[in-house]
Design an enzyme around this catalytic site. Structure first.
Site: not given
Ligand code: GRF
Length: 202
Positions: A13, A146, A108, A66, A110
Site C-alpha cells: 500500500g 497491463d 492501474n 470471477r 505498473h
Molecule cells: C507497485 O510496484 C505497483 O507498480 C505494482 O505493485 C506494486 C504495489 O506496491 N502494480 P504498493 O502496494 O503500492 O506499495
C-alpha cells in the site's frame, strides 16, 4: 469528473499512501471514499485505517466465480458513489462488470515502461533484459493485462550495479510521484481517447 476515489490493494500500500499524502498536501483535489483489499493481511489496510479511511476486505476466495467477485466490487463501489477506481498493487484482474460499471474510469500503475515487461516481476524482467532505462506507467484498465491506454509515463535509469531491490526502490520513488499526477490529469478532464492514445491537448 466525480472526485470520489476507490483504491484497490492487495499488499504493502505504498502507492495508496502516496495518494493519501497528495490529497493531504492539496496536490490532489480528491477524496478517498473507500480502500478495498482482497487480502486481509495487506499492510495497506493499516495505512488506510490510520488515515481514517473506510476499509473493506473482499476476498476473491469467497466467490465461486470471477464474475461474482467482480459484482461484489461493483456493488461496494457504486454504493459509495465512487467515480474513479485506482488499482494500486491489486493482484487480481478486473472483469467485465467492473469495466462496464466504470468505463475509462479504472487506473492501474505498473513498474515498467509499457508495453515492455507487462505482468509480474517487471523490475526483474527489465534487469534481465538489460534495458538502460525503465520506469513507471499509469494506464487506463482494459480487458488486456497491463495493456490499456497510457495516461502518463516516467523514465527511471537502470544502473550497472542495480539489483532487483535497488531498481525497484528507485522506480517506487517515481511511482509515488506519478500516480497522484496521473489521477489529477484524469480528474481534471479535457482529455479524450483517440484509438488507444490518451490525448489531453498537449
Ligand atoms: C507497485 O510496484 C505497483 O507498480 C505494482 O505493485 C506494486 C504495489 O506496491 N502494480 P504498493 O502496494 O503500492 O506499495
Amino acid at each position: 469528473m466525480n472526485r470520489r476515489l476507490a483504491v484497490l490493494i492487495s499488499g504493502r500500500g505504498s502507492n495508496l499512501q502516496a495518494i493519501v499524502d497528495a490529497i493531504a498536501d492539496r496536490r490532489l483535489d480528491a477524496e478517498i471514499a473507500v480502500v478495498i483489499s482482497n487480502r486481509a493481511e495487506a499492510a495497506g489496510l493499516d495505512r488506510a485505517r490510520e488515515a481514517g479511511l473506510e476499509t473493506l476486505y473482499i476476498s476473491h476466495r469467497a466467490f465461486t466465480s470471477r464474475d461474482d467477485f467482480d459484482r461484489a466490487l461493483v456493488d461496494s463501489l457504486v454504493a459509495r458513489g465512487v467515480g474513479l477506481v485506482c488499482l494500486a498493487g491489486f493482484m487480481r484482474l478486473v472483469g467485465r462488470h467492473m469495466l462496464e460499471a466504470f468505463p475509462e474510469a479504472i487506473l492501474n500503475i505498473h513498474p515498467s515502461l509499457l508495453p515492455a515487461f507487462p505482468g509480474v516481476g517487471a523490475q526483474r524482467q527489465a534487469l534481465e533484459y538489460g534495458v538502460k532505462v525503465t520506469g513507471v506507467t499509469v494506464h487506463l484498465v482494459t480487458p488486456e493485462l497491463d495493456g490499456g491506454p497510457i495516461v502518463l509515463q516516467r523514465g527511471v535509469p537502470v544502473h550497472g550495479d542495480d539489483t532487483v531491490d535497488s531498481l525497484s526502490a528507485r522506480i517506487l520513488v517515481e511511482e509515488h510521484r506519478a500516480y497522484p499526477d496521473a489521477i489529477k490529469l484524469v480528474l481534471d478532464g479535457g482529455w479524450r481517447l483517440e484509438g488507444r492514445r490518451f490525448r489531453n491537448g498537449r
